[in-house]
Design a protein around this motif. Structure first.
Motif, PDB file in Angstrom:
ATOM      1  N   ARG A   1      -2.035  11.147  -8.841  1.00 19.78           N
ATOM      2  CA  ARG A   1      -1.490  11.405 -10.183  1.00 19.78           C
ATOM      3  C   ARG A   1      -1.900  10.302 -11.156  1.00 19.78           C
ATOM      4  O   ARG A   1      -2.239  10.568 -12.311  1.00 19.78           O
ATOM      5  CB  ARG A   1       0.029  11.499 -10.112  1.00 19.78           C
ATOM      6  CG  ARG A   1       0.553  12.751  -9.449  1.00 19.78           C
ATOM      7  CD  ARG A   1       2.044  12.883  -9.677  1.00 19.78           C
ATOM      8  NE  ARG A   1       2.335  12.961 -11.101  1.00 19.78           N
ATOM      9  CZ  ARG A   1       3.530  12.746 -11.631  1.00 19.78           C
ATOM     10  NH1 ARG A   1       4.541  12.439 -10.849  1.00 19.78           N
ATOM     11  NH2 ARG A   1       3.724  12.846 -12.923  1.00 19.78           N
ATOM     12  N   MET A   2      -1.871   9.073 -10.684  1.00 23.23           N
ATOM     13  CA  MET A   2      -2.269   7.956 -11.543  1.00 23.23           C
ATOM     14  C   MET A   2      -3.731   8.096 -11.958  1.00 23.23           C
ATOM     15  O   MET A   2      -4.081   7.879 -13.127  1.00 23.23           O
ATOM     16  CB  MET A   2      -2.048   6.641 -10.788  1.00 23.23           C
ATOM     17  CG  MET A   2      -2.528   5.407 -11.513  1.00 23.23           C
ATOM     18  SD  MET A   2      -2.225   3.908 -10.549  1.00 23.23           S
ATOM     19  CE  MET A   2      -3.035   2.686 -11.597  1.00 23.23           C
TER      20      MET A   2
ATOM     21  N   THR B   1      -7.222   5.280   2.226  1.00 23.66           N
ATOM     22  CA  THR B   1      -7.138   5.536   3.669  1.00 23.66           C
ATOM     23  C   THR B   1      -7.439   4.279   4.462  1.00 23.66           C
ATOM     24  O   THR B   1      -6.738   3.949   5.428  1.00 23.66           O
ATOM     25  CB  THR B   1      -8.117   6.659   4.062  1.00 23.66           C
ATOM     26  OG1 THR B   1      -7.780   7.850   3.343  1.00 23.66           O
ATOM     27  CG2 THR B   1      -8.034   6.943   5.559  1.00 23.66           C
ATOM     28  N   ARG B   2      -8.491   3.545   4.066  1.00 23.70           N
ATOM     29  CA  ARG B   2      -8.816   2.303   4.785  1.00 23.70           C
ATOM     30  C   ARG B   2      -7.720   1.250   4.606  1.00 23.70           C
ATOM     31  O   ARG B   2      -7.335   0.572   5.557  1.00 23.70           O
ATOM     32  CB  ARG B   2     -10.163   1.770   4.295  1.00 23.70           C
ATOM     33  CG  ARG B   2     -11.354   2.613   4.712  1.00 23.70           C
ATOM     34  CD  ARG B   2     -12.650   1.839   4.587  1.00 23.70           C
ATOM     35  NE  ARG B   2     -12.976   1.528   3.207  1.00 23.70           N
ATOM     36  CZ  ARG B   2     -13.767   2.272   2.439  1.00 23.70           C
ATOM     37  NH1 ARG B   2     -14.301   3.399   2.929  1.00 23.70           N
ATOM     38  NH2 ARG B   2     -14.027   1.918   1.200  1.00 23.70           N
TER      39      ARG B   2
ATOM     40  N   VAL C   1       0.868  -1.182   0.000  1.00 21.86           N
ATOM     41  CA  VAL C   1       0.000   0.000   0.000  1.00 21.86           C
ATOM     42  C   VAL C   1       0.903   1.230   0.000  1.00 21.86           C
ATOM     43  O   VAL C   1       1.804   1.323   0.842  1.00 21.86           O
ATOM     44  CB  VAL C   1      -0.934   0.018   1.228  1.00 21.86           C
ATOM     45  CG1 VAL C   1      -1.765   1.310   1.241  1.00 21.86           C
ATOM     46  CG2 VAL C   1      -1.842  -1.200   1.212  1.00 21.86           C
ATOM     47  N   PRO C   2       0.724   2.180  -0.933  1.00 25.77           N
ATOM     48  CA  PRO C   2       1.603   3.358  -0.975  1.00 25.77           C
ATOM     49  C   PRO C   2       1.594   4.132   0.334  1.00 25.77           C
ATOM     50  O   PRO C   2       0.560   4.226   1.012  1.00 25.77           O
ATOM     51  CB  PRO C   2       1.016   4.204  -2.116  1.00 25.77           C
ATOM     52  CG  PRO C   2       0.171   3.271  -2.908  1.00 25.77           C
ATOM     53  CD  PRO C   2      -0.317   2.228  -1.977  1.00 25.77           C
ATOM     54  N   GLU C   3       2.769   4.693   0.696  1.00 18.40           N
ATOM     55  CA  GLU C   3       2.866   5.495   1.914  1.00 18.40           C
ATOM     56  C   GLU C   3       2.042   6.774   1.803  1.00 18.40           C
ATOM     57  O   GLU C   3       1.487   7.235   2.789  1.00 18.40           O
ATOM     58  CB  GLU C   3       4.327   5.864   2.178  1.00 18.40           C
ATOM     59  CG  GLU C   3       5.185   4.703   2.657  1.00 18.40           C
ATOM     60  CD  GLU C   3       4.915   4.333   4.091  1.00 18.40           C
ATOM     61  OE1 GLU C   3       5.328   3.233   4.478  1.00 18.40           O
ATOM     62  OE2 GLU C   3       4.278   5.108   4.808  1.00 18.40           O
ATOM     63  N   ARG C   4       1.960   7.352   0.595  1.00 24.58           N
ATOM     64  CA  ARG C   4       1.242   8.608   0.388  1.00 24.58           C
ATOM     65  C   ARG C   4       0.265   8.468  -0.771  1.00 24.58           C
ATOM     66  O   ARG C   4       0.495   7.688  -1.707  1.00 24.58           O
ATOM     67  CB  ARG C   4       2.222   9.758   0.117  1.00 24.58           C
ATOM     68  CG  ARG C   4       3.174  10.008   1.280  1.00 24.58           C
ATOM     69  CD  ARG C   4       4.150  11.128   0.944  1.00 24.58           C
ATOM     70  NE  ARG C   4       5.100  11.336   2.025  1.00 24.58           N
ATOM     71  CZ  ARG C   4       4.871  12.090   3.092  1.00 24.58           C
ATOM     72  NH1 ARG C   4       3.718  12.722   3.198  1.00 24.58           N
ATOM     73  NH2 ARG C   4       5.769  12.232   4.034  1.00 24.58           N
ATOM     74  N   PHE C   5      -0.797   9.269  -0.715  1.00 27.77           N
ATOM     75  CA  PHE C   5      -1.819   9.194  -1.747  1.00 27.77           C
ATOM     76  C   PHE C   5      -1.433   9.976  -2.994  1.00 27.77           C
ATOM     77  O   PHE C   5      -2.058   9.823  -4.042  1.00 27.77           O
ATOM     78  CB  PHE C   5      -3.146   9.733  -1.192  1.00 27.77           C
ATOM     79  CG  PHE C   5      -4.288   9.673  -2.170  1.00 27.77           C
ATOM     80  CD1 PHE C   5      -4.791  10.818  -2.756  1.00 27.77           C
ATOM     81  CD2 PHE C   5      -4.847   8.453  -2.522  1.00 27.77           C
ATOM     82  CE1 PHE C   5      -5.820  10.772  -3.675  1.00 27.77           C
ATOM     83  CE2 PHE C   5      -5.881   8.388  -3.441  1.00 27.77           C
ATOM     84  CZ  PHE C   5      -6.378   9.553  -4.023  1.00 27.77           C
ATOM     85  N   ALA C   6      -0.384  10.817  -2.919  1.00 24.45           N
ATOM     86  CA  ALA C   6      -0.063  11.701  -4.034  1.00 24.45           C
ATOM     87  C   ALA C   6       0.184  10.922  -5.327  1.00 24.45           C
ATOM     88  O   ALA C   6      -0.289  11.315  -6.400  1.00 24.45           O
ATOM     89  CB  ALA C   6       1.153  12.553  -3.690  1.00 24.45           C
TER      90      ALA C   6
ATOM     91  N   GLU D   1     -14.535  10.437  -8.380  1.00 27.99           N
ATOM     92  CA  GLU D   1     -13.817   9.162  -8.400  1.00 27.99           C
ATOM     93  C   GLU D   1     -12.534   9.237  -7.583  1.00 27.99           C
ATOM     94  O   GLU D   1     -12.186   8.305  -6.866  1.00 27.99           O
ATOM     95  CB  GLU D   1     -13.503   8.767  -9.843  1.00 27.99           C
ATOM     96  CG  GLU D   1     -14.703   8.328 -10.652  1.00 27.99           C
ATOM     97  CD  GLU D   1     -14.325   7.974 -12.081  1.00 27.99           C
ATOM     98  OE1 GLU D   1     -14.097   8.902 -12.876  1.00 27.99           O
ATOM     99  OE2 GLU D   1     -14.232   6.774 -12.385  1.00 27.99           O
ATOM    100  N   ARG D   2     -11.816  10.383  -7.695  1.00 34.78           N
ATOM    101  CA  ARG D   2     -10.573  10.525  -6.925  1.00 34.78           C
ATOM    102  C   ARG D   2     -10.854  10.602  -5.422  1.00 34.78           C
ATOM    103  O   ARG D   2     -10.083  10.079  -4.614  1.00 34.78           O
ATOM    104  CB  ARG D   2      -9.802  11.751  -7.395  1.00 34.78           C
ATOM    105  CG  ARG D   2      -9.250  11.616  -8.801  1.00 34.78           C
ATOM    106  CD  ARG D   2      -8.204  12.680  -9.089  1.00 34.78           C
ATOM    107  NE  ARG D   2      -8.739  14.022  -9.039  1.00 34.78           N
ATOM    108  CZ  ARG D   2      -9.324  14.625 -10.081  1.00 34.78           C
ATOM    109  NH1 ARG D   2      -9.436  13.999 -11.241  1.00 34.78           N
ATOM    110  NH2 ARG D   2      -9.765  15.869  -9.967  1.00 34.78           N
ATOM    111  N   ARG D   3     -11.956  11.254  -5.051  1.00 35.60           N
ATOM    112  CA  ARG D   3     -12.305  11.323  -3.629  1.00 35.60           C
ATOM    113  C   ARG D   3     -12.633   9.922  -3.095  1.00 35.60           C
ATOM    114  O   ARG D   3     -12.215   9.545  -1.998  1.00 35.60           O
ATOM    115  CB  ARG D   3     -13.491  12.261  -3.439  1.00 35.60           C
ATOM    116  CG  ARG D   3     -13.804  12.523  -1.968  1.00 35.60           C
ATOM    117  CD  ARG D   3     -14.990  13.453  -1.811  1.00 35.60           C
ATOM    118  NE  ARG D   3     -14.746  14.755  -2.407  1.00 35.60           N
ATOM    119  CZ  ARG D   3     -15.358  15.202  -3.498  1.00 35.60           C
ATOM    120  NH1 ARG D   3     -16.255  14.448  -4.106  1.00 35.60           N
ATOM    121  NH2 ARG D   3     -15.084  16.393  -3.972  1.00 35.60           N
TER     122      ARG D   3
END
Length: 417
Positions: free
Chosen positions: A57-58, A77-78, A48-53, A68-70
């Protein structure tokens, strides 16, 4: 939601995004500045990526909308919460007991009589037009002094009332009343609309994160405190909060990740150059160094800009990255200026600044141009502050022992420090 279910739902959404975008892992990874193997681990649920950034971008590259991004951020987060290790219990910090300082007891003042209270308020009431008769004379003052005090108090109250009316919101008092309010930078992210010389914001947005750790686990902070009562290292996602609470300074190296995105999908912004401006030099801090890991490494070395803060005029030098995850490995080409960004084609820049001989305060300055306009934005560490990096040569280095749940010095752990 169970751990495996949260991660699987998140990774399934990533696989669907990749299929929608139609790019291979290698092609998409180049745009996201990550290796193909790392992106495959995200989509398979192995990591799981450490950050959502990087996921944001993807999603933008694959044509998602804001809703969709939200929703994707909620899934991340989950999944991140389910994979995040439980925090170590912190040892309570022992504060030395202090002897209570003796304070002189205030002298008791007698309560004024009701008549005396009325006499003291008489000047105020007279100024406001609420009295029709003169106040009763005070026994301790002569007539001449009493009259001067009443007149002076009345004039002061009237003047204050006039000032309050003049500065009341909505009533202009001169050219300054029509000036726009001064902008302030948000406290939780480093952003800047423009330099002071520009009359309008640049055609792109940016954020800067200075709490980036090498390979997601390795970093050193200088802290002005001893080992007693010092809790364990934080997770990488809590680094900013931990560093702020302990007033920590980057030791030897600062990594800054800059995310850039144009405001318009049709108008391209050309990034011309990245400069370094050192605004303060001092002797390295005599503080203890705290290493956030016991040694870690990754298969991918990201492309970045290397900055030697010890040089008289530091430069941001582009450096190739390297992906060793494959059988033969491959080079990740460095970012070369000029470079173009739009709203649909964002970019991330990673800057690695090092020093051994100074406590340096510094900024980054990004030169841009678009549709006949040009300018320079100054990038700092939030609220207009410069980045700060201090050398740590000869300082004691402490590492955390997760078994013994304590910090140990470099000598105890076999490190030279």
């Amino acid at each position: 939601m169970p751990e495996d279910a949260a991660v699987e739902e998140f990774s399934a959404r990533l696989r669907a995004l990749k299929a929608r975008g139609g790019r291979s892992y290698e092609a998409l990874g180049r745009r996201l500045n990550v290796s193909a193997s790392t992106l495959h681990r995200y989509c398979s649920g192995a990591t799981v990526p450490e950050r959502f950034a990087v996921i944001d971008r993807m999603a933008r590259l694959c044509g998602t909308d804001e809703d969709e991004r939200r929703n994707l951020e909620e899934l991340w987060t989950r999944a991140d919460h389910s994979r995040r290790p439980r925090p170590q219990e912190r040892e309570p910090e022992q504060e030395p007991e202090r002897e209570p300082e003796s304070q002189p007891e205030p002298e008791s003042q007698p309560e004024p009589e009701p008549e005396e209270q009325e006499r003291e308020r008489a000047p105020e009431l007279a100024a406001l037009g609420t009295l029709t008769t003169a106040p009763a004379p005070r026994r301790s003052l002569s007539r001449s002094w009493r009259g001067a005090l009443v007149a002076g108090a009345g004039a002061a109250v009237v003047a204050l009332a006039v000032v309050l009316v003049l500065v009341r919101p909505g009533l202009p008092t001169g050219p300054e009343a029509t000036a726009p309010p001064a902008s302030t930078a948000p406290p939780t992210s480093t952003t800047s609309p423009s330099t002071p010389a520009e009359s309008s914001p640049p055609p792109f947005t940016w954020t800067a994160d200075s709490q980036v750790w090498q390979d997601g686990c390795g970093h050193v902070y200088l802290v002005d405190r001893g080992l007693r009562g010092f809790g364990p290292p934080p997770p990488p996602g809590d680094a900013a909060v931990w560093a702020g609470a302990n007033r920590a300074v980057h030791g030897g190296e600062t990594l800054v990740r800059i995310s850039l995105q144009g405001r318009s999908p049709s108008s391209a912004v050309v990034l011309q150059a990245l400069h370094v401006r050192v605004v303060g030099r001092a002797e390295p801090l005599p503080w203890s160094a705290y290493r956030m890991d016991n040694g870690c490494g990754g298969a991918v070395t990201p492309r970045h800009f290397a900055v030697d803060l010890d040089r008289p005029r530091p430069l941001a030098r582009p450096v190739d990255g390297y992906d060793a995850s494959g059988a033969e490995g491959r080079t990740i080409p460095a970012v070369s200026f000029p470079y173009t960004v739009t709203s649909a084609d964002p970019e991330e820049l990673l800057v690695t600044a090092r020093t051994a001989g100074c406590d340096c305060r510094w900024y980054l300055e990004l030169v841009w141009s678009s549709e006949g306009r040009s300018g320079t934005v100054r990038i700092g560490d939030g609220e207009g502050k410069p980045f700060r990096t201090s050398g740590m040569k000869g300082r004691p280095v402490h590492e955390y022992d997760p078994v013994g749940r304590r910090w140990i010095t470099g000598a105890d752990s076999g490190q030279s420090g």
